[in-house]
Design a protein around this motif. Structure first.
Motif, PDB file in Angstrom:
ATOM      1  N   ILE A   1      35.890  36.037  39.910  1.00  0.00           N
ATOM      2  CA  ILE A   1      34.981  36.911  39.173  1.00  0.00           C
ATOM      3  C   ILE A   1      34.198  37.725  40.186  1.00  0.00           C
ATOM      4  O   ILE A   1      33.649  37.178  41.160  1.00  0.00           O
ATOM      5  CB  ILE A   1      34.013  36.105  38.290  1.00  0.00           C
ATOM      6  N   ALA A   2      34.150  39.041  39.956  1.00  0.00           N
ATOM      7  CA  ALA A   2      33.476  39.940  40.892  1.00  0.00           C
ATOM      8  C   ALA A   2      32.403  40.729  40.150  1.00  0.00           C
ATOM      9  O   ALA A   2      32.704  41.737  39.497  1.00  0.00           O
ATOM     10  CB  ALA A   2      34.489  40.893  41.536  1.00  0.00           C
ATOM     11  N   PRO A   3      31.131  40.309  40.222  1.00  0.00           N
ATOM     12  CA  PRO A   3      30.046  41.072  39.589  1.00  0.00           C
ATOM     13  C   PRO A   3      29.776  42.367  40.370  1.00  0.00           C
ATOM     14  O   PRO A   3      29.919  42.428  41.590  1.00  0.00           O
ATOM     15  CB  PRO A   3      28.850  40.116  39.667  1.00  0.00           C
ATOM     16  N   VAL A   4      29.352  43.377  39.648  1.00  0.00           N
ATOM     17  CA  VAL A   4      29.062  44.670  40.256  1.00  0.00           C
ATOM     18  C   VAL A   4      27.959  45.339  39.443  1.00  0.00           C
ATOM     19  O   VAL A   4      27.809  45.058  38.240  1.00  0.00           O
ATOM     20  CB  VAL A   4      30.347  45.543  40.295  1.00  0.00           C
ATOM     21  N   THR A   5      27.173  46.193  40.065  1.00  0.00           N
ATOM     22  CA  THR A   5      26.091  46.853  39.332  1.00  0.00           C
ATOM     23  C   THR A   5      26.648  47.770  38.252  1.00  0.00           C
ATOM     24  O   THR A   5      26.323  47.652  37.068  1.00  0.00           O
ATOM     25  CB  THR A   5      25.212  47.661  40.291  1.00  0.00           C
ATOM     26  N   ARG A   6      27.528  48.700  38.660  1.00  0.00           N
ATOM     27  CA  ARG A   6      28.190  49.591  37.689  1.00  0.00           C
ATOM     28  C   ARG A   6      29.352  50.268  38.397  1.00  0.00           C
ATOM     29  O   ARG A   6      29.161  50.949  39.397  1.00  0.00           O
ATOM     30  CB  ARG A   6      27.224  50.639  37.155  1.00  0.00           C
TER      31      ARG A   6
ATOM     32  N   LEU B   1      39.423  49.632  38.554  1.00  0.00           N
ATOM     33  CA  LEU B   1      40.282  48.495  38.226  1.00  0.00           C
ATOM     34  C   LEU B   1      41.704  48.699  38.756  1.00  0.00           C
ATOM     35  O   LEU B   1      42.381  47.733  39.133  1.00  0.00           O
ATOM     36  CB  LEU B   1      40.318  48.278  36.716  1.00  0.00           C
ATOM     37  N   HIS B   2      42.162  49.944  38.784  1.00  0.00           N
ATOM     38  CA  HIS B   2      43.506  50.217  39.324  1.00  0.00           C
ATOM     39  C   HIS B   2      43.550  49.907  40.813  1.00  0.00           C
ATOM     40  O   HIS B   2      44.555  49.381  41.308  1.00  0.00           O
ATOM     41  CB  HIS B   2      43.879  51.684  39.076  1.00  0.00           C
ATOM     42  N   ALA B   3      42.465  50.219  41.524  1.00  0.00           N
ATOM     43  CA  ALA B   3      42.426  49.912  42.960  1.00  0.00           C
ATOM     44  C   ALA B   3      42.430  48.402  43.183  1.00  0.00           C
ATOM     45  O   ALA B   3      43.064  47.902  44.117  1.00  0.00           O
ATOM     46  CB  ALA B   3      41.180  50.544  43.587  1.00  0.00           C
ATOM     47  N   LEU B   4      41.740  47.677  42.330  1.00  0.00           N
ATOM     48  CA  LEU B   4      41.736  46.216  42.460  1.00  0.00           C
ATOM     49  C   LEU B   4      43.110  45.639  42.152  1.00  0.00           C
ATOM     50  O   LEU B   4      43.575  44.712  42.817  1.00  0.00           O
ATOM     51  CB  LEU B   4      40.694  45.604  41.508  1.00  0.00           C
TER      52      LEU B   4
ATOM     53  N   VAL C   1      46.747  40.063  44.145  1.00  0.00           N
ATOM     54  CA  VAL C   1      46.153  40.174  42.814  1.00  0.00           C
ATOM     55  C   VAL C   1      47.270  40.250  41.775  1.00  0.00           C
ATOM     56  O   VAL C   1      48.154  41.109  41.860  1.00  0.00           O
ATOM     57  CB  VAL C   1      45.227  41.400  42.714  1.00  0.00           C
ATOM     58  N   GLY C   2      47.218  39.355  40.794  1.00  0.00           N
ATOM     59  CA  GLY C   2      48.240  39.338  39.762  1.00  0.00           C
ATOM     60  C   GLY C   2      47.821  40.013  38.474  1.00  0.00           C
ATOM     61  O   GLY C   2      48.647  40.565  37.757  1.00  0.00           O
TER      62      GLY C   2
ATOM     63  N   VAL D   1      38.372  42.454  47.639  1.00  0.00           N
ATOM     64  CA  VAL D   1      37.647  42.872  46.433  1.00  0.00           C
ATOM     65  C   VAL D   1      36.233  43.315  46.792  1.00  0.00           C
ATOM     66  O   VAL D   1      35.732  44.328  46.269  1.00  0.00           O
ATOM     67  CB  VAL D   1      37.618  41.719  45.413  1.00  0.00           C
ATOM     68  N   ASP D   2      35.575  42.587  47.678  1.00  0.00           N
ATOM     69  CA  ASP D   2      34.219  42.968  48.083  1.00  0.00           C
ATOM     70  C   ASP D   2      34.203  44.340  48.750  1.00  0.00           C
ATOM     71  O   ASP D   2      33.272  45.134  48.538  1.00  0.00           O
ATOM     72  CB  ASP D   2      33.638  41.921  49.041  1.00  0.00           C
ATOM     73  N   ARG D   3      35.230  44.640  49.535  1.00  0.00           N
ATOM     74  CA  ARG D   3      35.274  45.959  50.197  1.00  0.00           C
ATOM     75  C   ARG D   3      35.445  47.074  49.169  1.00  0.00           C
ATOM     76  O   ARG D   3      34.824  48.136  49.273  1.00  0.00           O
ATOM     77  CB  ARG D   3      36.428  45.987  51.210  1.00  0.00           C
ATOM     78  N   VAL D   4      36.268  46.844  48.145  1.00  0.00           N
ATOM     79  CA  VAL D   4      36.493  47.864  47.120  1.00  0.00           C
ATOM     80  C   VAL D   4      35.231  48.094  46.292  1.00  0.00           C
ATOM     81  O   VAL D   4      34.875  49.242  45.961  1.00  0.00           O
ATOM     82  CB  VAL D   4      37.674  47.462  46.208  1.00  0.00           C
ATOM     83  N   LEU D   5      34.514  47.029  45.963  1.00  0.00           N
ATOM     84  CA  LEU D   5      33.376  47.136  45.050  1.00  0.00           C
ATOM     85  C   LEU D   5      32.045  47.397  45.754  1.00  0.00           C
ATOM     86  O   LEU D   5      31.051  47.672  45.079  1.00  0.00           O
ATOM     87  CB  LEU D   5      33.253  45.854  44.219  1.00  0.00           C
ATOM     88  N   GLU D   6      32.007  47.312  47.055  1.00  0.00           N
ATOM     89  CA  GLU D   6      30.732  47.485  47.774  1.00  0.00           C
ATOM     90  C   GLU D   6      30.048  48.820  47.463  1.00  0.00           C
ATOM     91  O   GLU D   6      28.821  48.852  47.237  1.00  0.00           O
ATOM     92  CB  GLU D   6      30.954  47.337  49.276  1.00  0.00           C
ATOM     93  N   PRO D   7      30.777  49.946  47.373  1.00  0.00           N
ATOM     94  CA  PRO D   7      30.089  51.220  47.059  1.00  0.00           C
ATOM     95  C   PRO D   7      29.464  51.256  45.664  1.00  0.00           C
ATOM     96  O   PRO D   7      28.619  52.106  45.385  1.00  0.00           O
ATOM     97  CB  PRO D   7      31.206  52.261  47.184  1.00  0.00           C
ATOM     98  N   TYR D   8      29.886  50.335  44.795  1.00  0.00           N
ATOM     99  CA  TYR D   8      29.399  50.352  43.412  1.00  0.00           C
ATOM    100  C   TYR D   8      28.388  49.237  43.136  1.00  0.00           C
ATOM    101  O   TYR D   8      28.103  48.925  41.981  1.00  0.00           O
ATOM    102  CB  TYR D   8      30.590  50.220  42.459  1.00  0.00           C
TER     103      TYR D   8
END
Length: 787
Positions: free
Chosen positions: A61-66, A72-75, A81-82, A233-240
């Motif tokens: 589970i990866a929480p993010v602000t927004r 989701l396509h990048a993830l 990732v399955g 996942v953290d690298r992808v979501l860090e900007p958000y």
């Protein structure tokens, strides 16, 4: 064809049926616990795996602000990732008419068709919400059951500062919420925390998430490296505004279920072997003394031409018959007890299904231990007796050297003849009496160990809610606020004292070791919510570094003076390097403490608090709760008496519940040990007691010789059992303790007194049963030599 020895075997078993049954029952109880607990652990593990798989619980589970849905396509494109699914989540406050304080809840979006790729729910009653009906909601069934809510009822909830009314259309279960607890609390409580599933449109409107998500659910592909996926996942979501992805082991519900199953597994490893060891020791003593009592018959058999091997097989059959009967009875009872407990665990773990699974290794262990214990008891004595010639074996054993008996004449000349007989028995057969004392010592130790654990559970509750937490209520804020909020709370009429606390969600790292949890910042000298060692000494707060619990320091492999990396998962999310200022064992959980001022300074956020403990005037408590309901910065209010009730419920269910079963078994085994000791003494001295009756002793005097021996053996065993029981208690406390709570070992005079009463009562009942046989004895038959 049944031979003479086999017929003798059947006659012997019938003659000693009472004693054989007592031995078999003692062995059966040890095997019962082994089979029952091993089967439960295996069943719970398999059920959890099947439940997670059937309803597709996310691996990450990866929480993010927004984050926009395109992310989701990048993830999904990340290696390992399955499956990926986004959802909207947020905090909610539920206002029920019969509650003084608002209840915390988590609101989550769910696809309309109830077929998400991950984290599906199971509808238990009603239906899913429909399109175009944003006021429909599905509620966690355990929360609904705690408050009597049903489909068709209405529910008032505040989401993102806006109060809305919802209509309950369904009740559901989810593998994600087998257990649920309010943020910042360790103990799950269905009555104080709920989950609301709303339509995507309703959640997007409530939390301003149109075309966006706040949580990414991720399923791992086969053979994926979880840590590499988390980092990616953290690298992808860090900007958000990603606040750190985490795996199943850090999901609260799974973590709590795992703790319970691991606790039950540790209990299954530690407790049944102790009971089986006591039962095996008792069987060893009984068989050895029984074979010794058959010395003359063995000599007679050898005189008639039977070889030592044939006689050995005969006695081996005798002990195996008793041991196997006990083992098989224990296996059947273990299966029956396991199936009976399935319903209790089904309710406790909130699984929608649970089938008791047999563990073949438990059967093998139980039967193997029983057989080995039985054969070991007779082998040593048989080997010694088989070395004798028939004529010598048929004679009674040579009496011991009583030259030293005169030393006791001055001490015993004032005693009556039966009492002197009792004391001479101890001086003439010291090893035999020592075996009887050790047997009852083990029974006393089991009783002391189990009663000590019961006292430890009670002490854990008292320490947590009477000594550590001395408040009446706790207020949690939606985010860290200025400490001026404490002054506002203090001005409320009826609030007698306010004490702030800062809880910060973090990941603690030391090289490859990591722990997801929180740092608790406390005042320099806290009064309402204190940090204490098991010895109740205050844990001094440090401004320059962290104070880690012993369990957490061991997990992270840290010592005082070393530094660790602290990844803050809220606010600006700084990464800190802090030293370990001290390591102290704690009563509850595996906490990390720091002085609140020092923690705020390290975060660059001076004068901040995230929660407050309150001491209240009980007469004005309802007014205070009503006032707190209207504060927009209040995320929830926890009442101590409710938290206490929830804690007691958790400790008295699951792995903790097994202590009640084990206590009952411990008392039965204790009685079995004492009764066997009495039966063995009667079998050994039947002719002596009959002789006393013939020469003029009364029934009471003859029985006194036997019962006096039992009483003296019991009295000698009491202090030894208390000492051994203290060691048993240490093992049991370690087995029952978990990351959620530590069971202290509490040695109370009442514990030892109660255990002694159990043993004495067992001795009294056993004595009465044996005395009845003494009184009914046929003197002529008892004086004859058995065929």
């Amino acid at each position: 064809m049944v031979g003479p020895l086999d017929r003798k075997l059947l006659r012997d078993l019938w003659r000693m049926k009472g004693q054989a049954l007592a031995i078999a029952v003692v062995m059966a109880l040890g095997v019962t616990m082994q089979v029952m607990m091993s089967g439960l652990v295996s069943s719970l593990d398999e059920t959890r795996r099947g439940y997670y798989e059937r309803y597709r619980l996310a691996d990450v589970i990866a929480p993010v602000t927004r984050a926009p849905e395109q992310v989701l396509h990048a993830l999904a494109a990340l290696e390992g990732v399955g499956a990926v699914e986004g959802r909207i989540g947020g905090a909610a406050l539920i206002d029920l008419p019969d509650r003084d304080v608002p209840l915390q809840a988590q609101a989550l979006s769910l696809p309309y068709d109830d077929a998400p790729a991950l984290n599906a729910i199971r509808i238990e009653a009603g239906r899913l919400f429909e399109r175009g009906r944003p006021d429909e909601v599905v509620v966690l069934d355990s929360f609904a059951a705690a408050h009597g809510l049903r489909p068709g009822d209405t529910l008032a909830a505040t989401t993102n500062g806006a109060r809305r009314s919802f209509r309950i259309v369904g009740l559901a279960r989810s593998p994600e919420f087998l257990y649920s607890a309010a943020p910042g609390e360790m103990v799950p409580d269905d009555s104080r925390f709920g989950v609301l599933w709303l339509s995507p449109a309703a959640m997007a409107a409530a939390f301003d998430m149109d075309g966006a998500f706040s949580e990414a659910l991720i399923g791992l592909g086969r053979g994926a490296n979880e840590q590499l996926v988390l980092d990616a996942v953290d690298r992808v979501l860090e900007p958000y505004g990603g606040i750190g992805a985490y795996g199943r082991e850090d999901m609260f519900s799974n973590r709590f279920v795992s703790e319970e199953i691991d606790g039950l597994r540790e209990s299954a490893r530690a407790v049944p072997p102790m009971f089986m060891a006591v039962a095996a020791f008792l069987l060893n003593i009984v068989i050895a003394r029984m074979v010794q009592a058959e010395r003359e018959e063995i000599g007679l058999l050898k005189a008639f031409g039977y070889r030592s091997a044939e006689i050995g097989v005969h006695y081996l059959k005798l002990v195996l018959a008793i041991a196997l009967a006990g083992a098989l009875l224990g296996c059947l009872a273990g299966v029956a007890a396991g199936r009976g407990m399935v319903q209790l665990y089904l309710a406790f773990f909130k699984f929608p299904f649970l089938v008791f699974r047999l563990e073949p290794a438990a059967f093998a262990t139980g039967i193997g231990v029983s057989v080995l214990a039985a054969t070991a008891g007779g082998a040593i004595v048989l080997r010694r007796i088989f070395a004798l010639q028939p004529a010598e074996a048929m004679r009674p054993p040579a009496p011991a050297d009583y030259a030293s008996a005169g030393r006791w004449r001055g001490l015993t000349r004032w005693l009556d003849q039966p009492t002197r007989m009792v004391l001479r028995r101890f001086s003439r057969t010291p090893f035999r009496m020592a075996g009887a004392v050790l047997g009852i010592t083990c029974g006393m130790a089991l009783s002391v160990g189990m009663l000590t654990i019961h006292a430890g559970f009670s002490q854990a509750v008292a320490l947590s809610f009477d000594v550590i937490d001395r408040s009446e209520a706790s207020v949690t804020f939606t985010s860290a606020v200025s400490d001026k909020a404490l002054h506002e709370l203090a001005r409320i009429p009826g609030v007698e004292r306010v004490e702030g606390r800062r809880d910060v969600a973090v990941i603690l790292r030391n090289g490859r070791q990591s722990h997801r949890g929180s740092i608790t910042g406390l005042p320099a000298a806290p009064e309402l919510n204190r940090a204490l060692t098991p010895a109740l000494a205050p844990i001094p707060m440090r401004s320059e570094g962290l104070v880690l619990s012993g369990a957490l320091a061991a997990k992270l492999k840290l010592e005082v003076g070393q530094t660790l990396t602290v990844e803050v998962r809220e606010g600006a999310r700084p990464v800190l390097t802090l030293p370990v200022a001290a390591v102290a064992d704690s009563v509850l959980g595996a906490p990390a403490y720091m002085a609140m001022d020092g923690l705020n300074r390290a975060l660059g956020e001076p004068g901040r608090v995230s929660a407050a403990a309150l001491r209240l005037d009980e007469a004005r408590a309802p007014e205070i709760y009503a006032w707190l309901k209207g504060l927009p910065t209040v995320a929830g209010v926890s009442l101590k008496h409710e938290a206490r009730d929830a804690f007691v419920t958790v400790m008295n269910q699951g792995a903790g519940w097994t202590r009640f079963i084990m206590s009952g078994m411990a008392f039965v085994i204790t009685f079995g040990i004492i009764y066997n000791a009495a039966r063995i003494a009667l079998a050994e001295r039947a002719r002596d007691l009959a002789s006393l009756r013939v020469i003029g002793f009364s029934r009471a005097e003859a029985a006194y010789v036997l019962l006096g021996e039992l009483g003296l053996v019991t009295l000698l065993a009491l202090p030894l059992g208390a000492v051994l029981g203290a060691g048993f208690a240490q093992v049991l406390a370690a087995a029952y303790s978990s990351e959620l709570y530590t069971i202290p070992v509490v040695f109370l005079p009442t514990t030892f007194g109660s255990a002694a009463l159990v043993v004495i009562a067992g001795a009294a009942i056993s004595g009465l049963l044996v005395k009845r046989d003494v009184d009914r004895a046929d003197l002529v038959a008892a004086l004859k030599t058995r065929d």
